[in-house]
Design a protein around this motif. Structure first.
Motif, PDB file in Angstrom:
ATOM      1  N   LYS A 159      12.926  36.514 -38.165  1.00  0.00           N
ATOM      2  CA  LYS A 159      13.570  37.511 -39.020  1.00  0.00           C
ATOM      3  C   LYS A 159      12.616  37.992 -40.113  1.00  0.00           C
ATOM      4  O   LYS A 159      12.681  39.145 -40.548  1.00  0.00           O
ATOM      5  CB  LYS A 159      14.842  36.935 -39.639  1.00  0.00           C
ATOM      6  N   ASN A 160      11.737  37.115 -40.568  1.00  0.00           N
ATOM      7  CA  ASN A 160      10.752  37.507 -41.579  1.00  0.00           C
ATOM      8  C   ASN A 160       9.662  38.407 -40.992  1.00  0.00           C
ATOM      9  O   ASN A 160       9.036  39.182 -41.718  1.00  0.00           O
ATOM     10  CB  ASN A 160      10.108  36.268 -42.206  1.00  0.00           C
ATOM     11  N   ILE A 165      16.786  41.449 -36.061  1.00  0.00           N
ATOM     12  CA  ILE A 165      16.768  40.562 -34.896  1.00  0.00           C
ATOM     13  C   ILE A 165      18.182  40.378 -34.360  1.00  0.00           C
ATOM     14  O   ILE A 165      19.169  40.435 -35.102  1.00  0.00           O
ATOM     15  CB  ILE A 165      16.145  39.189 -35.214  1.00  0.00           C
ATOM     16  N   ALA A 166      18.256  40.179 -33.055  1.00  0.00           N
ATOM     17  CA  ALA A 166      19.512  39.842 -32.390  1.00  0.00           C
ATOM     18  C   ALA A 166      19.313  38.536 -31.647  1.00  0.00           C
ATOM     19  O   ALA A 166      18.233  38.290 -31.087  1.00  0.00           O
ATOM     20  CB  ALA A 166      19.939  40.944 -31.424  1.00  0.00           C
ATOM     21  N   VAL A 167      20.317  37.683 -31.660  1.00  0.00           N
ATOM     22  CA  VAL A 167      20.241  36.379 -31.000  1.00  0.00           C
ATOM     23  C   VAL A 167      21.353  36.289 -29.957  1.00  0.00           C
ATOM     24  O   VAL A 167      22.494  36.687 -30.218  1.00  0.00           O
ATOM     25  CB  VAL A 167      20.379  35.224 -32.017  1.00  0.00           C
ATOM     26  N   VAL A 168      21.006  35.778 -28.781  1.00  0.00           N
ATOM     27  CA  VAL A 168      21.970  35.569 -27.703  1.00  0.00           C
ATOM     28  C   VAL A 168      22.089  34.066 -27.461  1.00  0.00           C
ATOM     29  O   VAL A 168      21.080  33.382 -27.277  1.00  0.00           O
ATOM     30  CB  VAL A 168      21.536  36.272 -26.399  1.00  0.00           C
ATOM     31  N   ALA A 179      24.276  32.864 -36.612  1.00  0.00           N
ATOM     32  CA  ALA A 179      24.698  33.222 -37.972  1.00  0.00           C
ATOM     33  C   ALA A 179      23.550  33.874 -38.750  1.00  0.00           C
ATOM     34  O   ALA A 179      23.795  34.764 -39.583  1.00  0.00           O
ATOM     35  CB  ALA A 179      25.188  31.981 -38.708  1.00  0.00           C
ATOM     36  N   ILE A 180      22.325  33.463 -38.485  1.00  0.00           N
ATOM     37  CA  ILE A 180      21.169  34.011 -39.188  1.00  0.00           C
ATOM     38  C   ILE A 180      20.846  35.422 -38.718  1.00  0.00           C
ATOM     39  O   ILE A 180      20.401  36.263 -39.495  1.00  0.00           O
ATOM     40  CB  ILE A 180      19.956  33.086 -38.998  1.00  0.00           C
ATOM     41  N   ALA A 181      21.080  35.700 -37.438  1.00  0.00           N
ATOM     42  CA  ALA A 181      20.698  36.979 -36.841  1.00  0.00           C
ATOM     43  C   ALA A 181      21.451  38.147 -37.470  1.00  0.00           C
ATOM     44  O   ALA A 181      22.563  37.991 -37.977  1.00  0.00           O
ATOM     45  CB  ALA A 181      20.955  36.947 -35.339  1.00  0.00           C
ATOM     46  N   ASP A 182      20.826  39.320 -37.431  1.00  0.00           N
ATOM     47  CA  ASP A 182      21.509  40.539 -37.874  1.00  0.00           C
ATOM     48  C   ASP A 182      22.656  40.859 -36.923  1.00  0.00           C
ATOM     49  O   ASP A 182      23.707  41.343 -37.347  1.00  0.00           O
ATOM     50  CB  ASP A 182      20.517  41.707 -37.926  1.00  0.00           C
ATOM     51  N   VAL A 183      22.433  40.610 -35.636  1.00  0.00           N
ATOM     52  CA  VAL A 183      23.478  40.791 -34.628  1.00  0.00           C
ATOM     53  C   VAL A 183      23.452  39.581 -33.702  1.00  0.00           C
ATOM     54  O   VAL A 183      22.401  39.222 -33.173  1.00  0.00           O
ATOM     55  CB  VAL A 183      23.269  42.077 -33.807  1.00  0.00           C
TER      56      VAL A 183
END
Length: 281
Positions: A159-160, A165-168, A179-183
């Protein structure tokens, strides 16, 4: 041994555990004395004063393996995940599970790459397996042999580096990263906590919906900009024409309401976005 393995894995939600339970379908379940789930390593099981361990090789035993066994392990295809079983620190068995890569997964990653989206895989699998899978489906970067708690740290690091960023994910261990991801995208057959943490749920477990949703969002953003520019332009034109008395008030009202209808019609183009997506390349 099979009864102990199935009994220990029976309550687990991890796909590997479910695959082992399905493979041992005809084996009976027995009551175990104690089961300890050690995150990122495997299961520690006690039964009849014996300690059984199920999981990664370095977790189940610290003994030097026989040359014959070592050669068999080395001959396992790279696109597979190994699960080892030991009794009192002695290797008793091992299972090799191959990941079945769906065609839509390769298609989804290909579309993401064509959209200039950097694809990254974070997994607990060994480097050889992870790199081979990434090469097969087209993922650009790999973090392999990672513990569950490391996924969130890697998500923060990524993310930095990138704007968005998107996490699956689908498991309990994926929830912090989601929870950290933007999506966050979770699979429809995932755990409750992963679905609660994510922003979108892929009900049909179809990864092709990820590039589709991104493309739809970009199309929506474009249409919103068009509508704003068009509406403001009409309002400005109507104001000046009214000031210069080039049109009367009724015509101005008709022009304003007509622009609203045109904005709605322009927005309805999103209903036909599926046809646009089929031709996406």
């Amino acid at each position: 041994m099979k009864k102990i393995l199935k009994s220990a894995e029976n309550e687990a939600t991890h796909p590997i555990a479910q695959a082992l339970v399905k493979h041992l379908n005809d084996v009976d379940i027995i009551p175990l004395d104690y089961v300890n789930n050690i995150t990122g390593k495997g299961l520690q099981v006690y039964y009849n004063n014996h300690e059984w361990r199920i999981g990664k090789l370095e977790f189940v035993t610290n003994r030097v393996l026989d040359l014959d066994i070592q050669q068999k392990i080395n001959s396992i295809p790279p696109v597979s995940t190994q699960v080892y079983v030991s009794k009192d620190n002695k290797l008793e068995a091992y299972f090799s599970l191959s990941d079945q890569i769906k065609d839509d997964t390769i298609d989804a990653i290909s579309k993401l790459n064509k959209m200039n989206i950097h694809t990254i895989m974070v997994t607990g699998d060994n480097f050889q397996t992870a790199n081979e899978i990434a090469r097969t489906i087209g993922i650009k970067e790999v973090y392999a042999n990672k513990l569950p708690q490391e996924k969130a740290e890697i998500a923060k690091k990524i993310k930095n580096e990138y704007e968005t960023i998107a996490v699956v994910g689908d498991g309990i261990n994926d929830a912090p990263a989601l929870a950290i991801a933007d999506v966050g995208f979770s699979m429809g057959n995932g755990t409750d906590i992963s679905m609660e943490t994510s922003d979108a749920i892929l009900m049909q477990n179809d990864l092709i919906q990820i590039p589709f949703s991104i493309s739809l969002s970009l199309k929506l953003k474009k249409i919103v900009k068009e509508n704003i520019i068009f509406s403001l332009s009409i309002i400005v034109i109507l104001i000046f024409t009214n000031i210069l008395q080039l049109i009367n008030l009724p015509l101005g009202v008709i022009g304003h309401e007509g622009s609203t209808i045109l904005v709605i019609i322009n927005s309805l183009r999103l209903l036909y976005f599926k046809d646009d997506f089929k031709n996406f390349s």
